[in-house]
Design a protein around this motif. Structure first.
Motif, PDB file in Angstrom:
ATOM      1  N   TRP A 115       0.800  -1.225   0.000  1.00  0.00           N
ATOM      2  CA  TRP A 115       0.000   0.000   0.000  1.00  0.00           C
ATOM      3  C   TRP A 115       0.833   1.276   0.000  1.00  0.00           C
ATOM      4  CZ3 TRP A 115       0.142   3.257   4.318  1.00  0.00           C
ATOM      5  CH2 TRP A 115       0.769   2.727   5.445  1.00  0.00           C
ATOM      6  N   ILE A 116       1.975   1.259   0.681  1.00  0.00           N
ATOM      7  CA  ILE A 116       2.800   2.475   0.713  1.00  0.00           C
ATOM      8  C   ILE A 116       3.353   2.788  -0.676  1.00  0.00           C
ATOM      9  CG2 ILE A 116       4.951   3.460   1.577  1.00  0.00           C
ATOM     10  CD1 ILE A 116       4.434   2.160   4.223  1.00  0.00           C
ATOM     11  N   GLY A 117       3.876   1.778  -1.354  1.00  0.00           N
ATOM     12  CA  GLY A 117       4.400   1.988  -2.697  1.00  0.00           C
ATOM     13  C   GLY A 117       3.332   2.444  -3.666  1.00  0.00           C
ATOM     14  N   ILE A 118       2.137   1.860  -3.557  1.00  0.00           N
ATOM     15  CA  ILE A 118       1.038   2.231  -4.448  1.00  0.00           C
ATOM     16  C   ILE A 118       0.614   3.677  -4.214  1.00  0.00           C
ATOM     17  CG2 ILE A 118      -1.377   1.788  -5.008  1.00  0.00           C
ATOM     18  CD1 ILE A 118      -0.830  -1.177  -4.426  1.00  0.00           C
ATOM     19  N   ALA A 119       0.442   4.042  -2.955  1.00  0.00           N
ATOM     20  CA  ALA A 119       0.005   5.401  -2.633  1.00  0.00           C
ATOM     21  C   ALA A 119       1.042   6.445  -3.040  1.00  0.00           C
ATOM     22  CB  ALA A 119      -0.308   5.513  -1.145  1.00  0.00           C
ATOM     23  N   LEU A 120       2.310   6.212  -2.676  1.00  0.00           N
ATOM     24  CA  LEU A 120       3.371   7.157  -3.032  1.00  0.00           C
ATOM     25  C   LEU A 120       3.566   7.210  -4.541  1.00  0.00           C
ATOM     26  CD1 LEU A 120       5.678   9.053  -2.264  1.00  0.00           C
ATOM     27  CD2 LEU A 120       7.155   7.044  -2.013  1.00  0.00           C
ATOM     28  N   GLY A 121       3.553   6.047  -5.177  1.00  0.00           N
ATOM     29  CA  GLY A 121       3.701   6.014  -6.626  1.00  0.00           C
ATOM     30  C   GLY A 121       2.577   6.746  -7.328  1.00  0.00           C
ATOM     31  N   GLY A 122       1.364   6.626  -6.793  1.00  0.00           N
ATOM     32  CA  GLY A 122       0.234   7.340  -7.378  1.00  0.00           C
ATOM     33  C   GLY A 122       0.410   8.844  -7.325  1.00  0.00           C
ATOM     34  N   VAL A 123       0.879   9.344  -6.181  1.00  0.00           N
ATOM     35  CA  VAL A 123       1.125  10.793  -6.047  1.00  0.00           C
ATOM     36  C   VAL A 123       2.203  11.244  -7.028  1.00  0.00           C
ATOM     37  CG1 VAL A 123       1.932  12.608  -4.494  1.00  0.00           C
ATOM     38  CG2 VAL A 123       0.360  10.858  -3.652  1.00  0.00           C
ATOM     39  N   MET A 124       3.284  10.473  -7.119  1.00  0.00           N
ATOM     40  CA  MET A 124       4.365  10.813  -8.055  1.00  0.00           C
ATOM     41  C   MET A 124       3.858  10.819  -9.489  1.00  0.00           C
ATOM     42  SD  MET A 124       7.470   8.564  -6.401  1.00  0.00           S
ATOM     43  CE  MET A 124       8.581   8.899  -7.773  1.00  0.00           C
ATOM     44  N   PHE A 125       3.066   9.810  -9.847  1.00  0.00           N
ATOM     45  CA  PHE A 125       2.550   9.738 -11.212  1.00  0.00           C
ATOM     46  C   PHE A 125       1.622  10.918 -11.495  1.00  0.00           C
ATOM     47  CE2 PHE A 125      -0.074   8.441 -14.729  1.00  0.00           C
ATOM     48  CZ  PHE A 125       0.772   7.694 -15.528  1.00  0.00           C
ATOM     49  N   GLY A 126       0.748  11.246 -10.539  1.00  0.00           N
ATOM     50  CA  GLY A 126      -0.168  12.363 -10.730  1.00  0.00           C
ATOM     51  C   GLY A 126       0.549  13.680 -10.901  1.00  0.00           C
ATOM     52  N   LEU A 127       1.580  13.895 -10.080  1.00  0.00           N
ATOM     53  CA  LEU A 127       2.360  15.125 -10.213  1.00  0.00           C
ATOM     54  C   LEU A 127       3.081  15.157 -11.557  1.00  0.00           C
ATOM     55  CD1 LEU A 127       3.515  17.711  -9.013  1.00  0.00           C
ATOM     56  CD2 LEU A 127       5.236  16.334  -7.829  1.00  0.00           C
ATOM     57  N   GLY A 128       3.610  13.997 -11.963  1.00  0.00           N
ATOM     58  CA  GLY A 128       4.301  13.935 -13.251  1.00  0.00           C
ATOM     59  C   GLY A 128       3.391  14.237 -14.418  1.00  0.00           C
ATOM     60  N   MET A 129       2.178  13.693 -14.390  1.00  0.00           N
ATOM     61  CA  MET A 129       1.288  13.942 -15.528  1.00  0.00           C
ATOM     62  C   MET A 129       0.785  15.383 -15.536  1.00  0.00           C
ATOM     63  SD  MET A 129      -2.279  11.888 -14.857  1.00  0.00           S
ATOM     64  CE  MET A 129      -3.391  12.281 -13.508  1.00  0.00           C
ATOM     65  N   ALA A 130       0.770  16.046 -14.369  1.00  0.00           N
ATOM     66  CA  ALA A 130       0.440  17.472 -14.350  1.00  0.00           C
ATOM     67  C   ALA A 130       1.539  18.277 -15.031  1.00  0.00           C
ATOM     68  CB  ALA A 130       0.237  17.943 -12.917  1.00  0.00           C
ATOM     69  N   LEU A 131       2.793  17.908 -14.786  1.00  0.00           N
ATOM     70  CA  LEU A 131       3.918  18.615 -15.412  1.00  0.00           C
ATOM     71  C   LEU A 131       3.949  18.388 -16.922  1.00  0.00           C
ATOM     72  CD1 LEU A 131       6.709  17.842 -12.782  1.00  0.00           C
ATOM     73  CD2 LEU A 131       5.485  19.993 -13.112  1.00  0.00           C
ATOM     74  N   VAL A 132       3.593  17.177 -17.344  1.00  0.00           N
ATOM     75  CA  VAL A 132       3.583  16.866 -18.779  1.00  0.00           C
ATOM     76  C   VAL A 132       2.315  17.387 -19.445  1.00  0.00           C
ATOM     77  CG1 VAL A 132       3.511  14.968 -20.444  1.00  0.00           C
ATOM     78  CG2 VAL A 132       5.094  14.865 -18.518  1.00  0.00           C
ATOM     79  N   GLY A 133       1.206  17.375 -18.709  1.00  0.00           N
ATOM     80  CA  GLY A 133      -0.069  17.793 -19.271  1.00  0.00           C
ATOM     81  C   GLY A 133      -0.917  16.628 -19.722  1.00  0.00           C
ATOM     82  N   THR A 134      -0.427  15.420 -19.524  1.00  0.00           N
ATOM     83  CA  THR A 134      -1.193  14.218 -19.853  1.00  0.00           C
ATOM     84  C   THR A 134      -0.474  13.032 -19.245  1.00  0.00           C
ATOM     85  OG1 THR A 134      -2.289  13.005 -21.657  1.00  0.00           O
ATOM     86  CG2 THR A 134      -0.015  13.688 -22.039  1.00  0.00           C
ATOM     87  N   CYS A 135      -1.083  11.847 -19.339  1.00  0.00           N
ATOM     88  CA  CYS A 135      -0.481  10.643 -18.769  1.00  0.00           C
ATOM     89  C   CYS A 135       0.289   9.877 -19.850  1.00  0.00           C
ATOM     90  CB  CYS A 135      -1.567   9.758 -18.166  1.00  0.00           C
ATOM     91  SG  CYS A 135      -2.764   9.170 -19.386  1.00  0.00           S
ATOM     92  N   ALA A 136       0.731   8.662 -19.515  1.00  0.00           N
ATOM     93  CA  ALA A 136       1.479   7.859 -20.489  1.00  0.00           C
ATOM     94  C   ALA A 136       0.593   7.491 -21.683  1.00  0.00           C
ATOM     95  CB  ALA A 136       2.011   6.594 -19.813  1.00  0.00           C
ATOM     96  N   PHE A 137      -0.635   7.104 -21.405  1.00  0.00           N
ATOM     97  CA  PHE A 137      -1.574   6.798 -22.490  1.00  0.00           C
ATOM     98  C   PHE A 137      -1.826   8.035 -23.343  1.00  0.00           C
ATOM     99  CE2 PHE A 137      -6.150   7.005 -23.677  1.00  0.00           C
ATOM    100  CZ  PHE A 137      -6.135   6.049 -24.680  1.00  0.00           C
ATOM    101  N   GLY A 138      -2.037   9.176 -22.692  1.00  0.00           N
ATOM    102  CA  GLY A 138      -2.253  10.417 -23.430  1.00  0.00           C
ATOM    103  C   GLY A 138      -1.056  10.816 -24.260  1.00  0.00           C
ATOM    104  N   SER A 139       0.145  10.478 -23.778  1.00  0.00           N
ATOM    105  CA  SER A 139       1.356  10.778 -24.556  1.00  0.00           C
ATOM    106  C   SER A 139       1.384   9.960 -25.842  1.00  0.00           C
ATOM    107  CB  SER A 139       2.607  10.483 -23.719  1.00  0.00           C
ATOM    108  OG  SER A 139       2.693  11.358 -22.620  1.00  0.00           O
ATOM    109  N   CYS A 140       0.928   8.711 -25.786  1.00  0.00           N
ATOM    110  CA  CYS A 140       0.840   7.891 -27.003  1.00  0.00           C
ATOM    111  C   CYS A 140      -0.156   8.496 -27.983  1.00  0.00           C
ATOM    112  CB  CYS A 140       0.424   6.465 -26.650  1.00  0.00           C
ATOM    113  SG  CYS A 140       1.643   5.533 -25.696  1.00  0.00           S
ATOM    114  N   VAL A 141      -1.285   8.965 -27.455  1.00  0.00           N
ATOM    115  CA  VAL A 141      -2.306   9.595 -28.307  1.00  0.00           C
ATOM    116  C   VAL A 141      -1.755  10.865 -28.937  1.00  0.00           C
ATOM    117  CG1 VAL A 141      -4.576  10.693 -28.322  1.00  0.00           C
ATOM    118  CG2 VAL A 141      -4.226   8.594 -27.007  1.00  0.00           C
ATOM    119  N   ARG A 142      -1.078  11.679 -28.150  1.00  0.00           N
ATOM    120  CA  ARG A 142      -0.512  12.929 -28.662  1.00  0.00           C
ATOM    121  C   ARG A 142       0.578  12.676 -29.698  1.00  0.00           C
ATOM    122  NH1 ARG A 142       0.254  17.367 -23.807  1.00  0.00           N
ATOM    123  NH2 ARG A 142      -1.959  17.633 -23.288  1.00  0.00           N
ATOM    124  N   LEU A 143       1.379  11.640 -29.458  1.00  0.00           N
ATOM    125  CA  LEU A 143       2.418  11.307 -30.435  1.00  0.00           C
ATOM    126  C   LEU A 143       1.799  10.955 -31.778  1.00  0.00           C
ATOM    127  CD1 LEU A 143       5.342  10.761 -31.195  1.00  0.00           C
ATOM    128  CD2 LEU A 143       5.110   8.461 -30.228  1.00  0.00           C
TER     129      LEU A 143
END
Length: 374
Positions: free
Chosen positions: A84-112
């Motif tokens: 649970w700790i890894g999942i929760a922390l990883g989720g926060v990191m991923f959310g912050l990362g996609m805010a900086l990018v403006g989309t998620c990994a799936f959205g990056s594939c769509v944008r590409l």
């Protein structure tokens, strides 16, 4: 690789990915965009569409489980202990990362697929970081930290909602839970009058949800377990991007799999949608500041995605379709991380509860929004 079934699984991934990529690009459906709309603009339509996709995925996936066509414990989302700790922390990191990018990994594939070369850089950095966390030099630390504190499922041995509830009820609750949750999510989508008029959005939700169910079927029955040991999987865009990048650089034979097929399919589907709508545009970074923001976001998404076991699609819909306990932890973490990123980028605050200052990034440059020259 001589396993013909692996080629069929890869082809299934290509077809499913193309359908999902085409539908989401046409509808401009973006997971970070949905979160931003809801948190900043109080518009929940795109969030409801993801709820629709999840409801359809739950209904279809749990039907497979109840009929014995899919074993949740054979997947990577329903382990005997929940980190649970890894999942929760990883989720926060991923959310912050996609805010900086403006989309998620799936959205990056769509944008590409739509011609955004920034997403190519993001996916490369994202894939390298994810592979380093998954199998590289940081894998030992990930296991020592992210998986050291795991909550054992003592009663049922499986980290999903039915496994949590049934030992206390003394009866099977899977069918009732699946039907109830799916019905509520679908009803929340179709009850919105404005959303009922947005046919492309509704269609994208249906295709995405059905694509997850199709992924489970494809990887369960198109891979010969005697030739290639593989767990059933469905749409996710963290480890498949990392493994695809590794295959391109080291071992081309490893590219014949469902995950790689789905990534290529999403890119091709988005390309077809962009061309059909005369919206294909080559885009690149405007300046060094924008590039640094995207690079940092890609690193955070790669590391966080591996820690939490998936992306907004992998955990948000694929794990959710199994009623996995990792799903709410990861999604809440991603939303919190995204909110922190929005507070910093749009409102000029390091934390959303601090007083706002001058915005550092225009809101139109974030999620799903089209740039002026597009």
């Amino acid at each position: 690789m001589n396993d013909l079934n692996a080629w069929w699984a890869a082809l299934a991934g290509l077809v499913i990915g193309a359908a999902v990529g085409f539908a989401t690009r046409r509808a401009r459906l973006c997971s970070f965009g949905a979160v931003e709309d809801a948190l900043v603009g109080s518009d929940t339509r795109r969030l409801r569409v993801f709820g629709l996709a999840l409801g359809i995925a739950i209904a279809g996936t749990q039907f497979l489980v109840l009929t014995g066509l899919l074993d949740p414990q054979a997947t990577s989302y329903v382990p005997g202990a929940l980190p649970w700790i890894g999942i929760a922390l990883g989720g926060v990191m991923f959310g912050l990362g996609m805010a900086l990018v403006g989309t998620c990994a799936f959205g990056s594939c769509v944008r590409l697929g739509s011609g955004d070369l920034r997403s190519l850089i993001v996916l490369l950095v994202f894939g390298v970081t994810a592979y380093v966390m998954l199998r590289g030099t940081l894998a030992t630390y990930r296991i020592a930290f992210g998986e050291a504190w795991a909550l054992a499922m003592a009663h049922s041995g499986q980290a999903d909602l039915p496994g949590l509830i049934e030992p206390f009820l003394g009866l099977s609750s899977r069918a009732l839970l699946a039907a109830g949750i799916a019905a509520i999510l679908i009803a929340l989508a179709v009850a919105d009058m404005r959303l009922r008029k947005a046919r492309r959005l509704l269609a994208a939700g249906v295709v995405l949800g059905a694509g997850v169910v199709g992924g489970w079927l494809a990887t369960q029955y198109l891979v010969d377990e005697f030739v290639q040991a593989a767990r059933p999987q469905s749409l996710t865009f963290v480890s498949p991007v990392a493994i695809t990048l590794h295959g391109l650089l080291v071992d081309g034979a490893t590219l014949v799999n469902f995950g790689t097929g789905s990534i290529v399919g999403v890119i091709l589907g988005a390309f077809a949608a962009a061309r059909a709508g005369d919206e294909f545009r080559w885009e690149a970074f405007d300046d060094a500041r924008e590039m640094k923001r995207h690079l940092l976001g890609a690193v955070l998404m790669g590391a966080g995605g591996v820690l939490c076991g998936g992306c907004t699609i992998g955990q948000g819909i694929t794990a959710g379709s199994l009623l996995a306990l990792s799903f709410p932890l990861a999604v809440v973490g991603m939303i919190l991380g995204a909110r922190l990123g929005i507070a910093f980028l749009v409102e000029g605050r390091a934390l959303f509860f601090l007083p706002a200052s001058r915005p550092s990034v225009p809101r139109s440059r974030l999620a799903g929004g089209r740039r002026s020259r597009s």
